[in-house]
Motif scaffolding. Structure first.
Motif, PDB file in Angstrom:
ATOM      1  N   THR A  89       0.804  -1.225   0.000  1.00 43.52           N
ATOM      2  CA  THR A  89       0.000   0.000   0.000  1.00 43.52           C
ATOM      3  C   THR A  89       0.832   1.268   0.000  1.00 43.52           C
ATOM      4  OG1 THR A  89      -0.153   0.157   2.422  1.00 43.52           O
ATOM      5  CG2 THR A  89      -1.809  -1.204   1.293  1.00 43.52           C
ATOM      6  N   GLY A  90       2.052   1.202   0.563  1.00 44.12           N
ATOM      7  CA  GLY A  90       2.861   2.400   0.644  1.00 44.12           C
ATOM      8  C   GLY A  90       2.092   3.549   1.258  1.00 44.12           C
ATOM      9  N   ALA A  91       2.305   4.749   0.724  1.00 39.64           N
ATOM     10  CA  ALA A  91       1.570   5.916   1.229  1.00 39.64           C
ATOM     11  C   ALA A  91       0.222   6.055   0.548  1.00 39.64           C
ATOM     12  CB  ALA A  91       2.393   7.175   1.018  1.00 39.64           C
ATOM     13  N   GLY A  92      -0.094   5.139  -0.368  1.00 38.67           N
ATOM     14  CA  GLY A  92      -1.394   5.191  -1.028  1.00 38.67           C
ATOM     15  C   GLY A  92      -2.519   4.962  -0.051  1.00 38.67           C
TER      16      GLY A  92
ATOM     17  N   GLY B  80     -13.817  -7.291  10.651  1.00 38.74           N
ATOM     18  CA  GLY B  80     -13.875  -7.637   9.242  1.00 38.74           C
ATOM     19  C   GLY B  80     -12.542  -7.374   8.582  1.00 38.74           C
ATOM     20  N   GLU B  81     -12.405  -7.797   7.318  1.00 43.92           N
ATOM     21  CA  GLU B  81     -11.155  -7.577   6.581  1.00 43.92           C
ATOM     22  C   GLU B  81     -11.089  -6.148   6.073  1.00 43.92           C
ATOM     23  OE1 GLU B  81      -8.418  -9.194   2.830  1.00 43.92           O
ATOM     24  OE2 GLU B  81     -10.438 -10.016   3.133  1.00 43.92           O
ATOM     25  N   LEU B  82      -9.903  -5.554   6.201  1.00 47.41           N
ATOM     26  CA  LEU B  82      -9.674  -4.184   5.753  1.00 47.41           C
ATOM     27  C   LEU B  82      -9.384  -4.160   4.256  1.00 47.41           C
ATOM     28  CD1 LEU B  82      -9.113  -1.154   6.426  1.00 47.41           C
ATOM     29  CD2 LEU B  82      -6.731  -1.827   6.858  1.00 47.41           C
ATOM     30  N   LEU B  83     -10.188  -3.395   3.515  1.00 51.91           N
ATOM     31  CA  LEU B  83      -9.955  -3.146   2.102  1.00 51.91           C
ATOM     32  C   LEU B  83      -9.648  -1.664   1.944  1.00 51.91           C
ATOM     33  CD1 LEU B  83     -12.976  -5.058   0.446  1.00 51.91           C
ATOM     34  CD2 LEU B  83     -10.856  -5.991   1.379  1.00 51.91           C
ATOM     35  N   VAL B  84      -8.668  -1.328   1.099  1.00 53.67           N
ATOM     36  CA  VAL B  84      -8.270   0.072   0.947  1.00 53.67           C
ATOM     37  C   VAL B  84      -8.013   0.411  -0.509  1.00 53.67           C
ATOM     38  CG1 VAL B  84      -7.237   0.258   3.257  1.00 53.67           C
ATOM     39  CG2 VAL B  84      -5.839  -0.528   1.336  1.00 53.67           C
ATOM     40  N   ARG B  85      -8.091   1.693  -0.802  1.00 56.09           N
ATOM     41  CA  ARG B  85      -7.652   2.227  -2.093  1.00 56.09           C
ATOM     42  C   ARG B  85      -7.488   3.732  -1.942  1.00 56.09           C
ATOM     43  NH1 ARG B  85     -13.208   1.230  -5.596  1.00 56.09           N
ATOM     44  NH2 ARG B  85     -14.466   2.899  -4.659  1.00 56.09           N
ATOM     45  N   HIS B  86      -6.779   4.329  -2.888  1.00 56.48           N
ATOM     46  CA  HIS B  86      -6.588   5.778  -2.841  1.00 56.48           C
ATOM     47  C   HIS B  86      -7.816   6.451  -3.437  1.00 56.48           C
ATOM     48  CE1 HIS B  86      -3.779   9.053  -2.059  1.00 56.48           C
ATOM     49  NE2 HIS B  86      -4.231   9.633  -3.146  1.00 56.48           N
ATOM     50  N   ALA B  87      -8.199   7.580  -2.848  1.00 59.71           N
ATOM     51  CA  ALA B  87      -9.327   8.323  -3.380  1.00 59.71           C
ATOM     52  C   ALA B  87      -8.900   9.075  -4.643  1.00 59.71           C
ATOM     53  CB  ALA B  87      -9.856   9.298  -2.330  1.00 59.71           C
TER      54      ALA B  87
ATOM     55  N   ALA C 125      -1.708 -13.094  -8.810  1.00 56.64           N
ATOM     56  CA  ALA C 125      -1.720 -12.607  -7.427  1.00 56.64           C
ATOM     57  C   ALA C 125      -2.030 -11.117  -7.378  1.00 56.64           C
ATOM     58  CB  ALA C 125      -0.384 -12.886  -6.757  1.00 56.64           C
ATOM     59  N   THR C 126      -1.545 -10.360  -8.365  1.00 60.29           N
ATOM     60  CA  THR C 126      -1.830  -8.929  -8.421  1.00 60.29           C
ATOM     61  C   THR C 126      -3.324  -8.697  -8.629  1.00 60.29           C
ATOM     62  OG1 THR C 126       0.366  -8.523  -9.376  1.00 60.29           O
ATOM     63  CG2 THR C 126      -1.248  -6.747  -9.542  1.00 60.29           C
ATOM     64  N   ARG C 127      -3.910  -9.434  -9.565  1.00 58.22           N
ATOM     65  CA  ARG C 127      -5.350  -9.286  -9.822  1.00 58.22           C
ATOM     66  C   ARG C 127      -6.173  -9.681  -8.595  1.00 58.22           C
ATOM     67  NH1 ARG C 127      -3.873 -11.580 -14.818  1.00 58.22           N
ATOM     68  NH2 ARG C 127      -4.569 -13.631 -14.095  1.00 58.22           N
ATOM     69  N   LEU C 128      -5.767 -10.753  -7.921  1.00 63.95           N
ATOM     70  CA  LEU C 128      -6.499 -11.211  -6.736  1.00 63.95           C
ATOM     71  C   LEU C 128      -6.430 -10.176  -5.616  1.00 63.95           C
ATOM     72  CD1 LEU C 128      -8.080 -13.543  -5.456  1.00 63.95           C
ATOM     73  CD2 LEU C 128      -5.895 -14.470  -4.654  1.00 63.95           C
ATOM     74  N   ALA C 129      -5.242  -9.576  -5.443  1.00 60.65           N
ATOM     75  CA  ALA C 129      -5.087  -8.565  -4.392  1.00 60.65           C
ATOM     76  C   ALA C 129      -5.988  -7.363  -4.651  1.00 60.65           C
ATOM     77  CB  ALA C 129      -3.629  -8.128  -4.291  1.00 60.65           C
ATOM     78  N   TRP C 130      -6.215  -7.041  -5.936  1.00 60.05           N
ATOM     79  CA  TRP C 130      -7.014  -5.878  -6.306  1.00 60.05           C
ATOM     80  C   TRP C 130      -8.423  -6.271  -6.753  1.00 60.05           C
ATOM     81  CZ3 TRP C 130      -6.480  -0.941  -5.341  1.00 60.05           C
ATOM     82  CH2 TRP C 130      -5.204  -0.424  -5.063  1.00 60.05           C
ATOM     83  N   GLN C 131      -8.913  -7.365  -6.259  1.00 56.52           N
ATOM     84  CA  GLN C 131     -10.233  -7.847  -6.637  1.00 56.52           C
ATOM     85  C   GLN C 131     -11.315  -6.789  -6.384  1.00 56.52           C
ATOM     86  OE1 GLN C 131     -11.164 -11.475  -4.636  1.00 56.52           O
ATOM     87  NE2 GLN C 131     -13.001 -11.885  -5.840  1.00 56.52           N
TER      88      GLN C 131
ATOM     89  N   GLY D 274     -11.597  -3.900  -7.486  1.00 55.13           N
ATOM     90  CA  GLY D 274     -11.132  -2.516  -7.420  1.00 55.13           C
ATOM     91  C   GLY D 274     -10.665  -2.046  -6.061  1.00 55.13           C
ATOM     92  N   TRP D 275     -10.593  -2.968  -5.080  1.00 48.33           N
ATOM     93  CA  TRP D 275     -10.091  -2.643  -3.742  1.00 48.33           C
ATOM     94  C   TRP D 275      -8.889  -3.526  -3.431  1.00 48.33           C
ATOM     95  CZ3 TRP D 275     -12.218   1.013  -0.371  1.00 48.33           C
ATOM     96  CH2 TRP D 275     -13.439   1.568  -0.769  1.00 48.33           C
ATOM     97  N   PHE D 276      -7.909  -2.972  -2.722  1.00 52.28           N
ATOM     98  CA  PHE D 276      -6.795  -3.803  -2.291  1.00 52.28           C
ATOM     99  C   PHE D 276      -7.198  -4.547  -1.029  1.00 52.28           C
ATOM    100  CE2 PHE D 276      -2.944  -4.865   0.004  1.00 52.28           C
ATOM    101  CZ  PHE D 276      -2.228  -5.512  -1.000  1.00 52.28           C
TER     102      PHE D 276
END
Length: 551
Positions: free
Chosen positions: A315-318, A360-367, A385-391, A393-395
């Protein structure tokens, strides 16, 4: 606006040429055998330009990857910035890595060169040979050997999207994953920290940040280094955390900010209180995982807040979140509330949003228009694995959290099968795959067990080829178990970083399996917690020490 890490540093050197950039404490200098003292931005830039010219003359360029095994020495940062100027990605190599880990990293990352400490050269050569790689190796005082190939992207522009580093994280279903981190990732991290504000406010040209965290991790590389570059501050990167001399180092280095792991406050609180506990200039600590029962007591005793934060390499600073404003709910594992530029969802197993105070599980993305801004670019050679992580549209972080009724987030547990020991993420499956190579091991499953200082410790449940049953001849089997456990742990130290080696080895007649012969991780976790102290569970923690390489 800078588009690369190198450009950001060049801009800082032009603005603050005489300000100290790096500080090497006398203790770290003695351990590393290097000079103590400070290096100004201007002097660092001169060294970076010299290194840049040497790598350029040897034809290293955009698209090459170079491994860096230099511990927390200034040379790590200077080589990183010099290589970045040419579009070369650095692959940090943990000094504790051993044969199996190095072989995998060299093969998977396809590094063409390793800049490494001389005492690690033999181990790197052996691992490269096993991986079928023609890896070149150099020391910091040597000129780079000629690049073995033309830079793959030599004609392409080096910009914010260019790969800056490849950092490996613990894989949950296989080998560690290589996170491709572009320049944008590091620049965003530095600017995020500089603008965080509140209790985490940074003072340009003034702050001095002390970190014992390794430069092979994103916290030190992205937040510590880049924050100081952005504000013209001084980075005090010590070799590692030394409890007995910690406060002397804090005072002598004039640190105003410290970065910590959760284990550090627990250890420091064990020391007897003194009149000098508040004799320092520290305004705040930045970290994660402090023991809830010690959080308030630590702040009261030492006089500054420990700001709990959440982020991942991916996630970095995103999507970094930090408790830098009151209320912080000290003692509750609260890591704050997301800022306006971060979007958060907390979902249950059915994918539905949870209610207040529900886990619950934390899902995140940048606004904004780019939900992946500030995040990693992808997992190297693993599009699935990249696609699964971003399933959807959320990480998907794999972390279990809850939001209280005031809207603040609290960390609960890890959903992923990862063991976190003293700040190091350890993939159970990686340890299992190595242990299975030992001739005495028929089957193995690895789980976390609680450790009052380190958070988690690694426990391996092993089914041996020569079954042992303490009910038949307890004394004899206990002696056999101790001998075999010692052998397995000692062997593991040649294959894995010391912290990944099991701290407990339990010999069991069988593993908890599903009908498809997969390990039932939930049952294993429950079983593992009952095993330490039992006759067939051997405590091997005393063997877990950093290993010097074999020449």
């Amino acid at each position: 606006m800078s588009t690369t890490v190198y450009q950001a540093f060049t801009d800082a050197a032009l603005r603050w040429p005489s300000h100290p950039f790096l500080c090497v404490t006398p203790e770290t200098a003695a351990i590393y055998g290097i000079a103590a003292g400070e290096i100004s931005y201007q002097d660092a830039l001169v060294e970076i330009e010299t290194l840049k010219a040497a790598f350029q003359a040897a034809n290293y360029g955009h698209g090459h990857r170079v491994g860096v095994l230099l511990e927390n020495r200034p040379a790590f940062i200077l080589h990183w910035f010099a290589l970045n100027a040419l579009g070369v990605s650095v692959v940090p190599i943990n000094v504790d890595m051993r044969a199996a880990e190095l072989e995998y990293l060299i093969d998977h990352s396809e590094i063409v060169l390793a800049v490494a400490l001389p005492k690690r050269h033999a181990l790197l050569r052996s691992a490269a040979q096993a991986a079928g790689s023609k890896l070149l190796i150099m020391g910091t005082d040597e000129l780079p050997p000629a690049a073995p190939s033309v830079a793959p992207l030599a004609a392409a522009l080096v910009d914010s999207s260019t790969e800056c580093a490849l950092l490996y994280t613990s894989g949950t279903t296989g080998r560690p994953k290589g996170c491709i981190l572009p320049n944008e990732y590091f620049l965003a991290a530095g600017h995020w920290y500089a603008k965080a504000g509140g209790l985490a406010t940074l003072h340009p040209g003034v702050d001095r940040m002390l970190t014992p965290l390794p430069l092979v991790h994103m916290n030190a590389m992205a937040y510590s280094v880049m924050a100081m570059v952005v504000i013209g501050g001084c980075l005090i990167s010590i070799d590692r955390f030394h409890p007995g001399t910690w406060w002397d180092t804090v005072r002598e280095s004039r640190a105003t900010i410290i970065h910590y792991l959760g284990v550090m406050p627990a250890i420091l609180m064990q020391a007897q209180a003194t009149d000098e506990d508040r004799a320092h200039h520290v305004r705040m600590g930045f970290g994660a995982g402090v023991d809830r029962s010690l959080h308030a007591a630590f702040e009261q005793r030492f006089g500054f807040p420990l700001l709990e934060a959440w982020a991942m390499t991916e996630t970095g600073a995103g999507a970094v979140i930090i408790a830098n404003h009151e209320p912080r709910f000290v003692g509750s594992s609260c890591f704050g509330k997301e800022s306006d530029d971060i979007q958060v969802r907390i979902v249950n197993d059915a994918g539905e949003s949870t209610a207040a105070d529900e886990n619950g599980e934390l899902l995140v993305r940048h606004a904004g228009p780019d939900p992946r801004f500030g995040f990693f670019a992808a997992y190297l050679k693993d599009d699935a694995a990249t696609r699964l992580a971003w399933q959807d549209g959320w990480f998907h972080t794999g972390d279990i959290v809850r939001r209280n009724r005031q809207g603040f987030l609290h960390f609960v547990d890890r959903k992923k099968n990862v063991i976190r020991r003293s700040g190091e993420n350890i993939a159970a499956v990686e340890v299992e795959s190595v242990l299975l190579q030992h001739p005495a091991v028929k089957a193995v499953a690895v789980a976390a067990v609680p450790d009052e200082l380190r958070g988690d410790e690694v426990l391996a449940c092993i089914v041996s080829h020569a079954p042992m049953d303490a009910d038949r001849d307890a004394a004899r089997d206990a002696a056999r178990a101790a001998e075999l456990a010692h052998d397995i742990a000692t062997w593991s130290l040649t294959q894995l970083a010391y912290y990944k080696v099991p701290g407990y080895i339990a010999f069991v007649p069988e593993l908890p399996l599903t009908i498809t012969n997969k390990v039932q991780r939930g049952e294993l976790k429950t079983l593992a917690r009952t095993l330490p102290g039992s006759p067939m569970c051997i405590d091997t923690r005393a063997l877990k020490k950093r290993q010097e390489p074999v020449a």
